[in-house]
Design an enzyme around this catalytic site. Sequence first.
Site, PDB file in Angstrom:
ATOM      1  N   HIS A   1      12.844   0.760   5.404  1.00  0.00           N
ATOM      2  CA  HIS A   1      13.040   0.762   6.861  1.00  0.00           C
ATOM      3  C   HIS A   1      11.737   0.572   7.623  1.00  0.00           C
ATOM      4  CE1 HIS A   1      12.233   4.922   5.616  1.00  0.00           C
ATOM      5  NE2 HIS A   1      11.731   5.119   6.820  1.00  0.00           N
TER       6      HIS A   1
ATOM      7  N   CYS B   1       6.315  -1.841   3.411  1.00  0.00           N
ATOM      8  CA  CYS B   1       6.824  -0.539   3.834  1.00  0.00           C
ATOM      9  C   CYS B   1       6.084  -0.198   5.122  1.00  0.00           C
ATOM     10  CB  CYS B   1       6.684   0.510   2.737  1.00  0.00           C
ATOM     11  SG  CYS B   1       5.000   0.895   2.256  1.00  0.00           S
ATOM     12  N   GLY B   2       6.126   1.053   5.560  1.00  0.00           N
ATOM     13  CA  GLY B   2       5.492   1.375   6.832  1.00  0.00           C
ATOM     14  C   GLY B   2       3.998   1.114   6.822  1.00  0.00           C
TER      15      GLY B   2
ATOM     16  N   GLY C   1       2.370   0.074   3.744  1.00  0.00           N
ATOM     17  CA  GLY C   1       2.052  -0.795   2.605  1.00  0.00           C
ATOM     18  C   GLY C   1       1.548  -0.007   1.400  1.00  0.00           C
TER      19      GLY C   1
ATOM     20  N   GLY D   1       2.875   2.899  -0.138  1.00  0.00           N
ATOM     21  CA  GLY D   1       3.922   3.230  -1.108  1.00  0.00           C
ATOM     22  C   GLY D   1       4.355   2.001  -1.890  1.00  0.00           C
TER      23      GLY D   1
ATOM     24  N   HIS E   1      -9.668 -14.297  -7.701  1.00  0.00           N
ATOM     25  CA  HIS E   1     -10.453 -13.528  -8.672  1.00  0.00           C
ATOM     26  C   HIS E   1      -9.594 -12.613  -9.542  1.00  0.00           C
ATOM     27  CE1 HIS E   1     -14.644 -13.743  -6.566  1.00  0.00           C
ATOM     28  NE2 HIS E   1     -13.965 -14.870  -6.404  1.00  0.00           N
TER      29      HIS E   1
ATOM     30  N   ARG F   1     -15.458 -15.005 -16.115  1.00  0.00           N
ATOM     31  CA  ARG F   1     -15.721 -13.611 -15.696  1.00  0.00           C
ATOM     32  C   ARG F   1     -14.456 -12.972 -15.109  1.00  0.00           C
ATOM     33  NH1 ARG F   1     -17.795 -14.174  -9.853  1.00  0.00           N
ATOM     34  NH2 ARG F   1     -17.186 -16.276  -9.483  1.00  0.00           N
TER      35      ARG F   1
HETATM   36  C1  RB5 Z   1       8.744   5.504   5.518  1.00  0.00           C
HETATM   37  O1  RB5 Z   1       8.919   6.329   6.606  1.00  0.00           O
HETATM   38  C2  RB5 Z   1       7.293   5.414   5.080  1.00  0.00           C
HETATM   39  O2  RB5 Z   1       6.862   6.631   4.570  1.00  0.00           O
HETATM   40  C3  RB5 Z   1       7.123   4.300   4.082  1.00  0.00           C
HETATM   41  O3  RB5 Z   1       7.606   3.121   4.614  1.00  0.00           O
HETATM   42  C4  RB5 Z   1       5.707   3.935   3.676  1.00  0.00           C
HETATM   43  O4  RB5 Z   1       4.847   3.912   4.763  1.00  0.00           O
HETATM   44  C5  RB5 Z   1       5.142   4.604   2.527  1.00  0.00           C
HETATM   45  O5  RB5 Z   1       4.041   4.237   2.065  1.00  0.00           O
END
Ligand code: RB5
Length: 151
Positions: free
Chosen positions: A9, A66-67, A69, A71, A99, A134
């Site tokens: 979301h 995600c909110g 990035g 997670g 790289h 490398r």
């Molecule tokens: C969701 O509310 C939020 O926690 C998730 O999208 C994200 O930001 C997690 O890293």
Amino acid sequence: MKIGIAADHGGFSLKQKMIHLLEEGGYHLTDFGAGALDRQDDYPDFVAPLARALAAGLIDRGIAICGSGVGAAIVANKFKGVRAALITETYSARQGVEHDDMNLICLGGRVIGPELAKELVFAFLHAHYSGEDRHQRRLDKLARIEKNSFK
Ligand code: RB5
């Protein structure tokens, strides 16, 4: 190039915009969800199937949102052969591929807007891994870490 995209979301709105922009640019995408905005959903439920498809070779590159990035990057890097990073500027979007053979870009839907996201994703998609000695040496070390045999 086969591309997959996924978002919870926190990234749903940006995902929908990115699908539109990328399809306009001639790319074909597989959408791993979410299929609708659900404020109770959880990012692993969408990012894990995307990363699994990348690890299996069913897609060539992934975009996970995600909110923040964060997670998304944590989940994606649990899968062998997936090299994911949270990206906020174009230097790393390009150099991460050249790289480090980054194959999955993670974006924060609550952090960046669609125009910057578009530039980041295009820089990521247009970049190619250098294959230089490398760089390959470092990837070989990563592969050994994945196999738990790094010394
Ligand atoms: C969701 O509310 C939020 O926690 C998730 O999208 C994200 O930001 C997690 O890293």
